[in-house]
Scaffold this motif. Structure first.
Motif, short mmCIF file in Angstrom:
data_model
loop_
_atom_site.label_atom_id
_atom_site.label_comp_id
_atom_site.label_asym_id
_atom_site.label_seq_id
_atom_site.Cartn_x
_atom_site.Cartn_y
_atom_site.Cartn_z
N TYR A 70 0.82 -1.21 0.00
CA TYR A 70 0.00 0.00 0.00
C TYR A 70 0.86 1.26 0.00
CZ TYR A 70 -3.35 3.55 1.54
OH TYR A 70 -4.11 4.69 1.64
N SER A 71 1.88 1.29 0.84
CA SER A 71 2.68 2.50 1.05
C SER A 71 4.03 2.48 0.34
CB SER A 71 2.93 2.70 2.55
OG SER A 71 3.70 1.62 3.06
N THR B 101 22.05 0.97 3.59
CA THR B 101 21.38 1.44 4.81
C THR B 101 21.00 2.90 4.66
OG1 THR B 101 22.55 -0.15 6.22
CG2 THR B 101 21.61 1.79 7.29
N ARG B 102 21.95 3.71 4.18
CA ARG B 102 21.66 5.14 3.98
C ARG B 102 20.59 5.33 2.92
NH1 ARG B 102 27.38 5.72 4.64
NH2 ARG B 102 27.66 5.59 2.37
N TYR B 103 20.72 4.59 1.81
CA TYR B 103 19.77 4.81 0.72
C TYR B 103 18.35 4.39 1.12
CZ TYR B 103 17.13 4.78 -3.49
OH TYR B 103 16.13 5.03 -4.39
N LEU B 104 18.22 3.25 1.77
CA LEU B 104 16.88 2.77 2.11
C LEU B 104 16.23 3.65 3.18
CD1 LEU B 104 17.54 -1.04 1.86
CD2 LEU B 104 15.92 0.28 0.48
N ASN C 30 12.68 5.40 2.31
CA ASN C 30 11.50 5.33 3.17
C ASN C 30 11.06 6.68 3.70
OD1 ASN C 30 10.76 2.61 3.16
ND2 ASN C 30 12.05 2.07 4.91
N ASP C 31 12.02 7.52 4.12
CA ASP C 31 11.69 8.70 4.92
C ASP C 31 11.78 10.03 4.19
OD1 ASP C 31 11.36 7.04 7.19
OD2 ASP C 31 13.52 7.06 7.55
N VAL C 32 12.45 10.05 3.04
CA VAL C 32 12.70 11.34 2.38
C VAL C 32 12.20 11.36 0.93
CG1 VAL C 32 14.46 13.01 1.69
CG2 VAL C 32 14.73 11.73 3.84
N THR D 8 6.08 10.50 1.17
CA THR D 8 7.08 9.45 1.37
C THR D 8 6.40 8.15 1.78
OG1 THR D 8 7.42 9.87 3.72
CG2 THR D 8 8.71 11.19 2.16
N PRO D 9 7.03 7.00 1.54
CA PRO D 9 6.46 5.73 2.01
C PRO D 9 6.23 5.72 3.51
CG PRO D 9 8.16 5.30 0.38
CD PRO D 9 8.22 6.78 0.68
#
Length: 276
Positions: free
Chosen positions: A148-149, A248-251, A255-257, A267-268
Motif C-alpha cells: 500500500y505505502s 542502509t543510507r539509501y533505504l 523510506n523517509d525522504v 514518502t512511504p
C-alpha cells in the motif's frame, strides 16, 4: 550478514564443535570449509551487464538477454547466460515452460491477491531477492515491502543465497507488523518449511505468484529498479560492509525522504505510518 556470523566461529573452541556453532549461527557447516575462487574480471563484467539488462527488462529470459548481449558484441552462449542468471537468482517474470510442474513436491501456496484492492498498510507484504553488484563480487538483497505505502518494512543482505538471511528479514518484518497476506514468488526460499512455518505461526496468509501472472510482485520489481538506478549503479562497492552501509543510507532515504509520484508526492513512511 553471513560474513559477520562466519567471523564468530571459534575454530579452537574446546567444547563447542564446529557443527554445533554452525547450527547456532544459522550457517551451513559444509560452506565454512569452502574457500571461494577469485572471480575473473570477465565474469564480473558479464554479470554486471546481465544485471543491467534484466533490471531494465525483467520480462527478458536468458534467450533474449543472450541475444541482446551478442548484439552488443559480447560473444556469449545461452547456456552460460542461463548459468549466471541462476547463480544471480534472476528469473524472467513471465512463466516459463513446465512451470506448473516446478517444485511440485514443495510447499507451493495459491495466489490470494486476484481481484483484491489494497487499501491500507499491513494488508499485503511482498518479499523478493535481488542481486547487488560490487567491484570484486556481489551480494544478495532481500526486502519485505508494504504494497500500500511502498514502505520497506525489513531488509537484509548476504554474500550467498543461503536461507538464513531471508528468514532474518521475515522475522524483522513480522516484529514490525503481521500483514493479512504475505506474497512471494515460488522460489525455493519461499517454499521452504522454515519460511512457511514462520508465516503460519504469525497468523498471516501465504500467497505465491501464480502461473500466467507476470506482474504479481510488480511493486518489489519497481523497488529493485529504483535501488539500482539511484544507488547501486552509481557506486562501485569495494566490500560487503561498504555496500551494506550505502544501502542502509539509501533505504532510509527511500523510506523517509524520497517523494513518490504514485503516493501523491508523499514518502512511504508518511503513508505507512498515517494509514496504520
Amino acid at each position: 550478514m553471513r560474513s559477520e556470523r562466519v567471523a564468530m566461529i571459534d575454530w579452537e573452541h574446546p567444547e563447542l564443535a564446529i557443527q554445533t556453532q554452525a547450527a547456532l549461527l544459522g550457517l551451513n557447516r559444509t560452506g565454512l570449509y569452502y574457500r571461494a575462487v577469485p572471480v575473473s574480471p570477465e565474469e564480473l563484467a558479464l554479470k554486471r551487464r546481465i544485471d543491467e539488462i534484466y533490471t531494465a527488462s525483467p520480462f527478458y529470459g536468458s534467450p533474449k538477454i543472450t541475444a541482446q548481449m551478442n548484439k552488443e558484441g559480447w560473444g556469449i552462449n545461452h547456456k552460460r547466460v542461463e548459468h549466471y542468471m541462476r547463480e544471480m537468482g534472476l528469473m524472467a517474470i513471465y512463466p516459463g515452460p513446465n512451470l506448473s510442474k516446478r517444485r511440485a513436491s514443495e510447499g507451493v501456496w495459491p495466489y490470494l491477491l486476484r481481484g483484491i484492492e489494497v487499501v491500507a498498510p499491513n494488508q499485503v507484504f511482498g518479499i523478493d531477492i535481488t542481486y547487488i553488484r560490487m567491484r570484486q563480487g556481489w551480494l544478495y538483497l532481500v526486502a519485505v515491502l508494504d504494497w500500500y505505502s511502498r514502505y520497506v518494512v525489513a531488509w537484509e543482505t548476504d554474500e550467498t543465497l543461503e536461507l538464513p538471511f531471508v528468514l532474518s528479514a521475515v522475522d524483522r518484518a513480522l516484529a514490525c507488523a503481521v500483514p493479512t497476506i504475505f506474497n512471494s514468488d515460488q522460489g525455493s526460499h519461499f517454499t521452504s518449511s522454515q519460511y512457511t512455518a514462520r508465516l503460519l505461526a504469525a497468523g498471516t496468509r501465504i500467497s505465491m505468484d501464480g502461473r500466467g501472472r507476470a506482474f504479481d510482485n510488480i511493486f518489489v520489481e519497481r523497488l529493485w529498479r529504483t535501488i539500482k538506478y539511484e544507488e547501486v549503479y552509481l557506486h562501485d562497492y569495494d566490500t560487503p560492509r561498504q555496500a551494506r552501509q550505502n544501502l542502509t543510507r539509501y533505504l532510509a532515504f527511500y523510506n523517509d525522504v524520497r517523494l513518490h509520484q504514485a503516493l501523491d508526492y508523499r514518502t512511504p513512511a508518511e503513508v505507512y505510518n498515517t494509514g496504520r
